[in-house]
Design an enzyme around this catalytic site. Sequence first.
Site, PDB file in Angstrom:
ATOM      1  N   SER A  15      -7.331  20.484 -16.927  1.00 17.20           N
ATOM      2  CA  SER A  15      -6.465  19.358 -16.867  1.00 17.20           C
ATOM      3  C   SER A  15      -7.006  17.702 -17.039  1.00 17.20           C
ATOM      4  CB  SER A  15      -5.563  19.189 -15.567  1.00 17.20           C
ATOM      5  OG  SER A  15      -6.684  19.455 -14.415  1.00 17.20           O
ATOM      6  N   GLU A  17      -6.189  13.605 -16.938  1.00 18.14           N
ATOM      7  CA  GLU A  17      -5.435  12.439 -16.296  1.00 18.14           C
ATOM      8  C   GLU A  17      -5.395  11.206 -17.396  1.00 18.14           C
ATOM      9  OE1 GLU A  17      -6.166  11.685 -12.215  1.00 18.14           O
ATOM     10  OE2 GLU A  17      -6.274   9.381 -12.689  1.00 18.14           O
ATOM     11  N   THR A  48      -1.085   8.449 -14.124  1.00 19.89           N
ATOM     12  CA  THR A  48      -1.121   7.600 -12.987  1.00 19.89           C
ATOM     13  C   THR A  48       0.070   6.683 -12.634  1.00 19.89           C
ATOM     14  OG1 THR A  48      -2.318   5.955 -13.811  1.00 19.89           O
ATOM     15  CG2 THR A  48      -3.574   7.738 -12.802  1.00 19.89           C
ATOM     16  N   TYR A  49       0.048   6.335 -11.298  1.00 24.00           N
ATOM     17  CA  TYR A  49       1.455   5.269 -10.893  1.00 24.00           C
ATOM     18  C   TYR A  49       0.575   3.909 -10.385  1.00 24.00           C
ATOM     19  CZ  TYR A  49       5.841   4.639  -8.333  1.00 24.00           C
ATOM     20  OH  TYR A  49       6.858   4.237  -8.044  1.00 24.00           O
ATOM     21  N   ALA A  51       0.005   0.829  -8.251  1.00 24.67           N
ATOM     22  CA  ALA A  51       0.177   0.700  -6.934  1.00 24.67           C
ATOM     23  C   ALA A  51       1.561   0.067  -6.555  1.00 24.67           C
ATOM     24  CB  ALA A  51      -0.793   0.053  -6.357  1.00 24.67           C
ATOM     25  N   GLY A 108      -1.380   5.463  -1.832  1.00 22.29           N
ATOM     26  CA  GLY A 108      -1.400   4.440  -2.635  1.00 22.29           C
ATOM     27  C   GLY A 108      -2.156   3.526  -1.435  1.00 22.29           C
ATOM     28  N   ASP A 109      -2.362   2.198  -2.046  1.00 27.53           N
ATOM     29  CA  ASP A 109      -3.173   1.472  -1.051  1.00 27.53           C
ATOM     30  C   ASP A 109      -2.537   0.261  -0.684  1.00 27.53           C
ATOM     31  OD1 ASP A 109      -5.722   2.459  -1.501  1.00 27.53           O
ATOM     32  OD2 ASP A 109      -5.784   1.952  -3.750  1.00 27.53           O
ATOM     33  N   HIS A 148     -12.588   9.535   2.535  1.00 26.63           N
ATOM     34  CA  HIS A 148     -11.772   8.155   2.056  1.00 26.63           C
ATOM     35  C   HIS A 148     -12.141   7.011   2.715  1.00 26.63           C
ATOM     36  CE1 HIS A 148      -8.592   5.429   1.895  1.00 26.63           C
ATOM     37  NE2 HIS A 148      -7.927   6.273   0.624  1.00 26.63           N
ATOM     38  N   GLN A 174     -10.923  12.915  -6.017  1.00 28.22           N
ATOM     39  CA  GLN A 174     -11.379  11.604  -6.618  1.00 28.22           C
ATOM     40  C   GLN A 174     -12.735  12.088  -7.428  1.00 28.22           C
ATOM     41  OE1 GLN A 174     -11.308   8.856  -8.248  1.00 28.22           O
ATOM     42  NE2 GLN A 174     -10.220   8.104  -6.502  1.00 28.22           N
ATOM     43  N   PHE A 214     -14.866   1.123  -9.748  1.00 24.50           N
ATOM     44  CA  PHE A 214     -14.019   2.108  -9.307  1.00 24.50           C
ATOM     45  C   PHE A 214     -14.734   2.944  -8.127  1.00 24.50           C
ATOM     46  CE2 PHE A 214     -11.527   2.373 -13.522  1.00 24.50           C
ATOM     47  CZ  PHE A 214     -10.276   1.788 -12.926  1.00 24.50           C
ATOM     48  N   HIS A 263     -10.461  18.945 -13.447  1.00 21.56           N
ATOM     49  CA  HIS A 263      -9.755  17.731 -13.951  1.00 21.56           C
ATOM     50  C   HIS A 263     -10.569  16.759 -14.391  1.00 21.56           C
ATOM     51  CE1 HIS A 263      -5.730  15.681 -13.340  1.00 21.56           C
ATOM     52  NE2 HIS A 263      -6.487  14.499 -12.748  1.00 21.56           N
TER      53      HIS A 263
HETATM   54  P1  FAD Z   1      -3.610   9.510   2.580  1.00 23.59           P
HETATM   55  O1  FAD Z   1      -3.763  11.130   2.490  1.00 23.59           O
HETATM   56  O2  FAD Z   1      -2.352   8.997   3.340  1.00 23.59           O
HETATM   57  O3  FAD Z   1      -4.845   9.263   3.542  1.00 23.59           O
HETATM   58  C1  FAD Z   1      -5.165   7.595   3.488  1.00 23.59           C
HETATM   59  C2  FAD Z   1      -6.132   7.386   4.611  1.00 23.59           C
HETATM   60  O4  FAD Z   1      -5.508   7.469   5.790  1.00 23.59           O
HETATM   61  C3  FAD Z   1      -7.674   8.251   4.697  1.00 23.59           C
HETATM   62  O5  FAD Z   1      -8.354   7.490   5.475  1.00 23.59           O
HETATM   63  C4  FAD Z   1      -6.917   9.417   5.865  1.00 23.59           C
HETATM   64  O6  FAD Z   1      -8.101   9.945   6.422  1.00 23.59           O
HETATM   65  C5  FAD Z   1      -5.827   8.534   6.615  1.00 23.59           C
HETATM   66  N1  FAD Z   1      -4.951   9.183   7.061  1.00 23.59           N
HETATM   67  C6  FAD Z   1      -4.351  10.271   6.489  1.00 23.59           C
HETATM   68  N2  FAD Z   1      -3.280  10.614   7.396  1.00 23.59           N
HETATM   69  C7  FAD Z   1      -3.085   9.847   8.427  1.00 23.59           C
HETATM   70  C8  FAD Z   1      -2.740  10.089   9.895  1.00 23.59           C
HETATM   71  N3  FAD Z   1      -1.571  10.832   9.910  1.00 23.59           N
HETATM   72  N4  FAD Z   1      -3.076   9.201  10.839  1.00 23.59           N
HETATM   73  C9  FAD Z   1      -4.185   8.294  10.581  1.00 23.59           C
HETATM   74  N5  FAD Z   1      -4.918   8.404   9.522  1.00 23.59           N
HETATM   75  C10 FAD Z   1      -4.264   9.028   8.588  1.00 23.59           C
HETATM   76  N6  FAD Z   1      -3.645   5.282  -6.507  1.00 23.59           N
HETATM   77  C11 FAD Z   1      -2.773   4.868  -7.144  1.00 23.59           C
HETATM   78  O7  FAD Z   1      -2.339   3.641  -6.743  1.00 23.59           O
HETATM   79  N7  FAD Z   1      -2.114   5.215  -8.085  1.00 23.59           N
HETATM   80  C12 FAD Z   1      -2.276   6.623  -8.750  1.00 23.59           C
HETATM   81  O8  FAD Z   1      -1.909   7.125  -9.636  1.00 23.59           O
HETATM   82  C13 FAD Z   1      -3.375   7.192  -8.124  1.00 23.59           C
HETATM   83  N8  FAD Z   1      -3.882   8.372  -8.329  1.00 23.59           N
HETATM   84  C14 FAD Z   1      -4.967   8.923  -7.656  1.00 23.59           C
HETATM   85  C15 FAD Z   1      -5.166  10.359  -8.052  1.00 23.59           C
HETATM   86  C16 FAD Z   1      -6.375  11.172  -7.494  1.00 23.59           C
HETATM   87  C17 FAD Z   1      -6.701  12.447  -7.898  1.00 23.59           C
HETATM   88  C18 FAD Z   1      -7.092  10.492  -6.322  1.00 23.59           C
HETATM   89  C19 FAD Z   1      -7.862  11.180  -5.428  1.00 23.59           C
HETATM   90  C20 FAD Z   1      -6.775   9.088  -5.845  1.00 23.59           C
HETATM   91  C21 FAD Z   1      -5.514   8.668  -6.263  1.00 23.59           C
HETATM   92  N9  FAD Z   1      -5.180   7.285  -5.996  1.00 23.59           N
HETATM   93  C22 FAD Z   1      -4.263   6.622  -6.777  1.00 23.59           C
HETATM   94  C23 FAD Z   1      -5.811   6.370  -4.861  1.00 23.59           C
HETATM   95  C24 FAD Z   1      -4.895   6.648  -3.620  1.00 23.59           C
HETATM   96  O9  FAD Z   1      -3.689   6.427  -3.741  1.00 23.59           O
HETATM   97  C25 FAD Z   1      -5.757   5.944  -2.616  1.00 23.59           C
HETATM   98  O10 FAD Z   1      -7.129   6.174  -2.504  1.00 23.59           O
HETATM   99  C26 FAD Z   1      -5.159   5.699  -1.239  1.00 23.59           C
HETATM  100  O11 FAD Z   1      -5.902   4.689  -0.400  1.00 23.59           O
HETATM  101  C27 FAD Z   1      -5.128   6.946  -0.353  1.00 23.59           C
HETATM  102  O12 FAD Z   1      -4.147   7.913  -0.712  1.00 23.59           O
HETATM  103  P2  FAD Z   1      -4.121   9.182  -0.282  1.00 23.59           P
HETATM  104  O13 FAD Z   1      -2.933  10.003  -0.702  1.00 23.59           O
HETATM  105  O14 FAD Z   1      -5.217  10.090  -0.074  1.00 23.59           O
HETATM  106  O15 FAD Z   1      -3.840   8.666   1.491  1.00 23.59           O
END
Ligand code: FAD
Length: 286
Positions: A15, A17, A48-49, A51, A108-109, A148, A174, A214, A263
């Site tokens: 795949s 991206e 991608t999307y 933020a 997302g961040d 993370h 990642q 990055f 990927h």
């Molecule tokens: P989560 O799974 O919610 O985790 C974020 C943090 O919170 C982690 O430290 C986790 O341990 C912690 N956590 C999770 N659940 C809980 C809970 N219940 N209680 C307390 N802590 C918790 N970003 C973009 O803006 N656009 C994109 O298109 C994009 N594409 C991506 C594609 C890939 C393959 C990857 C790996 C990352 C991508 N990102 C993208 C980055 C991502 O959005 C950021 O890294 C974001 O900070 C974390 O997203 P996540 O979905 O892993 O979050």
Amino acid sequence: MASIRGLIDDHPTLSFEFFPPKTELAGEKLRATIDVLEKLEPDFVSVTYGAGGTTRDTTRDTVVDLCADRRFPAMPHLTCVGHSYAEIHDLVDDYQASGVHNVLALAGDPPADGSPNPGDFRYAIELIEAVRERTDLCIGVAAFPETHPRSESRQLDLRYLAEKLDAADFGITQFFFDADDYFRMVDDLAALGCDAPVVPGVIPVLNPVSVGRFAAMNGTGTPADLWQRISDAKEGDERVEVAVDAATQLVGRLLEGGAPGLHIYTLNQSDAVIRICERIDLRRGI
Ligand code: FAD
């Protein structure tokens, strides 16, 4: 159009991206890149999307067009931080109605300026629940082999990742540069009872400065010897060769160790991706 989990269960997937184009010209270039990469017969691609929804319409339009025109499924990335439930419901309803069958559900961040998050979501797992409530989309999630960067500890991050993968259908990582980081994560997830497939994400380091930036944001280690070799190589073909060589070696180790696919972060360019794919055989390892 296929669910990505079904494809991963069937064979090691390939795949790519992409990021959504910002201009008409960038859109034409992306279509040309995809025309070339289509010959490699990818199992799926993802888009991608930005933020907080900054590319909501272009991500949506790019994915819907790809799903309509191409032989492979396209998956939108979707972040939930900063969005309301109503916005997410509208978007996923629209995807479901527009021939899209997969979504990468991400947190997302939070805003970089530290302003409060005005949306209804905090973590990706809440987005998974919102998508499941409304649709039967196949759901992917993000995984970080090196933990993370916002995590309190590696152990906690793994626990949340295992919960998230159990609620979703598959993961994509990642990018990283040491295969051991990936296999350690997979083993630790298995020890927590989680065996959902996690596809490794690989990036060819064509631009060491931007990939380094990055990597710093994502908590990804950058091997000094690789960065040195790339910086020493002449820009152009020589540098692409070094990047492709390193990526191919990493992919070889991943596939030999049983990774369920590959990927590639393409940065919307085809040259290095083609060279990597010419050197690997996904079915045999390398
Ligand atoms: P989560 O799974 O919610 O985790 C974020 C943090 O919170 C982690 O430290 C986790 O341990 C912690 N956590 C999770 N659940 C809980 C809970 N219940 N209680 C307390 N802590 C918790 N970003 C973009 O803006 N656009 C994109 O298109 C994009 N594409 C991506 C594609 C890939 C393959 C990857 C790996 C990352 C991508 N990102 C993208 C980055 C991502 O959005 C950021 O890294 C974001 O900070 C974390 O997203 P996540 O979905 O892993 O979050």
